[in-house]
Scaffold this active site. Structure first.
Site, short mmCIF file in Angstrom:
data_model
loop_
_atom_site.label_atom_id
_atom_site.label_comp_id
_atom_site.label_asym_id
_atom_site.label_seq_id
_atom_site.Cartn_x
_atom_site.Cartn_y
_atom_site.Cartn_z
N ASP A 309 67.66 0.20 69.21
CA ASP A 309 66.70 0.65 70.19
C ASP A 309 65.68 -0.49 70.33
O ASP A 309 65.51 -1.29 69.44
CB ASP A 309 66.17 1.96 69.61
CG ASP A 309 64.77 2.28 69.93
OD1 ASP A 309 64.53 2.63 71.07
OD2 ASP A 309 63.92 2.22 69.02
N THR A 374 58.29 12.52 78.99
CA THR A 374 59.57 12.76 78.31
C THR A 374 60.48 11.56 78.56
O THR A 374 60.32 10.86 79.56
CB THR A 374 60.31 14.02 78.79
OG1 THR A 374 60.78 13.80 80.12
CG2 THR A 374 59.44 15.26 78.75
N THR A 377 62.41 12.19 82.04
CA THR A 377 61.71 11.95 83.31
C THR A 377 61.14 10.53 83.37
O THR A 377 60.98 9.97 84.44
CB THR A 377 60.54 12.93 83.50
OG1 THR A 377 59.62 12.74 82.40
CG2 THR A 377 61.03 14.37 83.50
#
Ligand SMILES: Nc1ncnc2c1ncn2[C@@H]1O[C@H](COP(=O)(O)OP(=O)(O)OP(=O)(O)O)[C@@H](O)[C@H]1O
Ligand SMILES: [K+]
Ligand SMILES: [Mg+2]
Length: 678
Positions: A309, A374, A377
């Site tokens: 990540d 979030t 979104t």
């Protein structure tokens, strides 16, 4: 809020750092582990290692034989067969013993603490249940595992990491998880408890280092089955030998047959197998990695793809707002105000840094409704009557606006992205009117140092690195280039991350993933090796099968090395064990039949003193080789990045050939001593 993060940390007289032990075997450990080794003679424990169980049965048989028909020969054989079993148990006990001291240190961390609920009520920490909210202030111990839901603090985690530098824990972002038993050094945080008392992180660590939760991996089980099959084959071979021997008038005493079986079955690897597995887990703990499953450690040895990540893993993760850029005639005050308003309740590090850059916290106007950020979104914002403000990833906000970006917005977004920054577009919609972009917030993040060298090293190990991020492709490319990863995937949702892992796995590849965020949790769970950063969220730590206490994404290099080392060590000692047994065959068979078939004496190439001394020497060698190999089993065979075939060739040479030659030398030497007895 005032932070005192730059103050020198309060020195707490915590437990000493855990990284103390060397890879070498302490002879004292052999002695202290002896009682444990004897306790393991319990047949119910022994059956779990079929090869050694057969040796134990053989020891009982030869003991009975030695009592019924006492002779120096039968007594010596019986004693050394028992020693063989004890030595095998000793290997396991020593491997386990290394974790015991660590467990003790951790236990001391589990002091009785008092927890203070947000309501002010004080309860014992053991009474906390998941969902409880507790307040922890500077100087206090955190009463249980959980996530920070309010505030920022510096925390001393040396009790679990052995690292004295304090770490930052904060609400909202990917650095929210705290561990019970660690100490808050500054400020005040509210923690939402996530773990039941008795099932905390430290409890799991203790169980892990003590080996209590260790289960055999599928590979170990498979090898055990193979070893058990070999044992049965040799048992049958020896059993059928007797009729032939009787026919030749060289019927063998039972104790000789038992000795023969023990020498032929793969006792060396049977004795060391479990110690090798425990030592592998232990080596990880030494490097501050907690592996929840042995299977994951083995998988690490065969990993071909590593997914990382971006934010907080490759970069430092404190993505801070550094600039507000207005567009289309919007005034600087207007964009600053809109950015601030939309972030007042945004508890992410990004949100907080925007408020700070805009001049600090202000009271939100009455009637405002906050829209939290979030990962799906990729936006956050506020609704204020019929006025809506949104900020977020450019593509997401532009979709919300409906329409293509103005050339001005497009060029600002691209410039920020190309420099590795993250642009957040701020937009506004009033009533039924058209939405419009107000400006762009520049978020800056810094690539951690030393990344490129570490990724180069992974490449040499044959591992492809892929960065996955929720950020836009331009930013992703800039960071990927700077960090030196092989590939990247941008604008990834949590599902995309998981899908990428599944796609890689489909080709039979083993995939590792490192991450810290709640949005990484599904991917961490899907990966064969899922390494969660200790600094990350509870969800991520729960989902992965390893936790890195140092929160270092490049720790995977060491994890892979340890995994490979585990697989190589097991392979090398299996090779050695089987080669070894072949050699013993030549020591014992001629000795058994030399009276019936004097021509067999030509096979007696070691020129051993007598049939009895030959058998005794082989049995003693068989037992001593276990002790001699305990250090290697614990330390592991050295791993250097090289091709798999080169490694195989080298190991066959060293351990195959070595396994064939060493017994000839060893048995001959023992025979030179033993001959004086017979
Ligand atoms: N507080 C926030 N408010 C609005 N938008 C945000 C906020 N934080 C991040 N974003 C936007 O959402 C995108 C996705 O964020 P997310 O945290 O899912 O991924 P990331 O942190 O960029 O990448 P990674 O998956 O590597 O951690 C970010 O790139 C940014 O554009
Ligand atoms: K053997
Ligand atoms: Mg993230």
């Amino acid at each position: 809020m005032t932070t005192t993060l730059d103050q020198p940390p309060v020195q707490t007289p915590g437990p000493e750092p855990r990284r103390v032990q060397s890879g070498l075997l302490d002879p004292k450990l052999l002695l202290t582990s002896l009682p444990g080794a004897v306790k393991k003679l319990d047949p119910r424990v022994m059956v779990r290692t079929p090869v050694m169980f057969v040796v134990e049965v053989g020891s009982v048989v030869s003991t009975v034989f030695a009592i019924v028909d006492p002779s120096v020969f039968s007594i010596v054989v019986a004693v050394w067969l028992w020693l063989t079993v004890v030595f095998a148990n000793l290997a396991e006990a020593v491997a386990e013993g290394r974790g015991k001291a660590q467990a003790e240190t951790l236990r001391r961390t589990k002091t009785e603490t008092v927890a203070r609920r947000v309501t002010g009520e004080e309860v014992p920490a053991t009474a906390l249940v998941p969902g409880d909210l507790v307040v922890v202030e500077a100087g206090q111990l955190i009463p249980g595992d959980g996530d920070v839901v309010e505030g920022v603090a510096s925390v001393d985690e040396s009790a679990i990491t052995g690292e004295s530098a304090p770490v930052i824990r904060e609400s909202g972002g990917d650095r929210s998880a705290v561990t019970g038993g660690t100490r808050v050094l500054s400020d005040r945080i509210v923690v939402k408890i996530t773990a039941k008392a008795g099932e905390s992180f430290i409890d799991r660590m203790i169980a892990l280092v003590e080996g209590a939760s260790r289960q055999k991996t599928p590979n170990e089980i498979a090898l055990n089955i193979l070893l058990a099959s070999l044992t049965i084959v040799f048992l049958l071979a020896v059993a059928t030998l007797q009729p032939f021997a009787a026919f030749a008038g060289a019927s063998q005493p039972l104790i000789v047959l038992v000795a023969l079986v023990v020498c032929l079955i793969p006792t060396t690897i049977g004795a060391l197998l479990s110690a090798i597995g425990i030592a592998g887990m232990d080596r990880l703990v030494q490097r501050n990695v907690l592996a929840m499953s042995g299977r994951a450690v083995e998988a690490a040895g065969d990993v071909t793809t590593l997914l990382l990540d971006k934010t907080g893993t490759i970069t430092l993760g404190n993505r801070e707002a550094t600039e507000f850029l207005a567009v289309g005639g919007v005034s600087p005050a207007e964009i600053t105000g809109a950015a601030q308003l939309s972030s007042l309740a945004d508890e992410t590090p990004e949100g907080r840094s925007i408020v700070a850059l805009a001049g600090g916290h202000v009271e939100p106007p009455a009637g405002v409704v906050f829209v939290p950020f979030t990962a799906e979104t990729r936006m956050s914002g506020v609704d204020l009557g019929d006025r809506q403000i949104r900020k977020g990833a450019a593509s997401a906000v532009l979709k919300w606006i409906g329409g293509s970006p103005s050339a001005e917005v497009g060029s600002i977004v691209d410039t920020i992205s190309a420099s590795g920054g993250t642009p957040l577009v701020v937009a506004e919609k009033v009533g039924d009117g058209p939405a419009r972009a107000l400006g762009v917030i520049r978020l800056k993040d810094v690539v951690k140092s030393g990344m490129r060298e570490r990724f180069d090293e992974l490449r040499r190990m044959g591992i492809r690195t892929v960065m996955i991020t929720g950020d836009n492709p331009l930013t992703a490319k800039a960071i990927a280039d700077e960090a030196g990863v092989d590939d990247f995937l941008a604008e990834a949702t949590p599902e995309d991350k998981m899908r990428l892992i599944r796609a890689e796995q489909e080709g039979g590849k083993l995939v590792a993933m490192t991450g810290d965020g709640t949005n990484d949790a599904p991917a961490l769970a899907a990966a064969d090796v899922g390494v969660a950063m200790n600094s990350g969220t509870s969800a991520a730590k729960e989902a992965g099968n390893m936790v890195d206490l140092d929160s270092d994404p490049t720790k995977l290099i060491e994890i892979v090395e340890i995994g490979k080392q585990l697989l190589i060590t097991r392979g090398a000692l299996t090779t050695f064990s089987i080669a070894n047994d072949v050699a013993k065959y030549f020591a014992i068979i001629p000795a058994m039949f030399v009276t019936a078939y004097p021509s067999l004496d030509t096979l007696n190439i070691m020129r051993l003193h007598s049939p009895q001394s030959a058998i005794v020497s082989a049995v003693i060698f068989n037992a001593l080789v276990i002790v001699a190999l305990i250090p290697l089993a614990l330390r592991g065979v050295r791993y250097t990045p090289s091709s798999a075939s080169a490694m195989l060739r080298r190991n066959l040479l060293v351990y195959g050939l070595g396994g064939l030659i060493v017994p000839f030398v060893g048995i001959k030497l023992i025979d030179l001593v033993v001959q004086f007895v017979f």
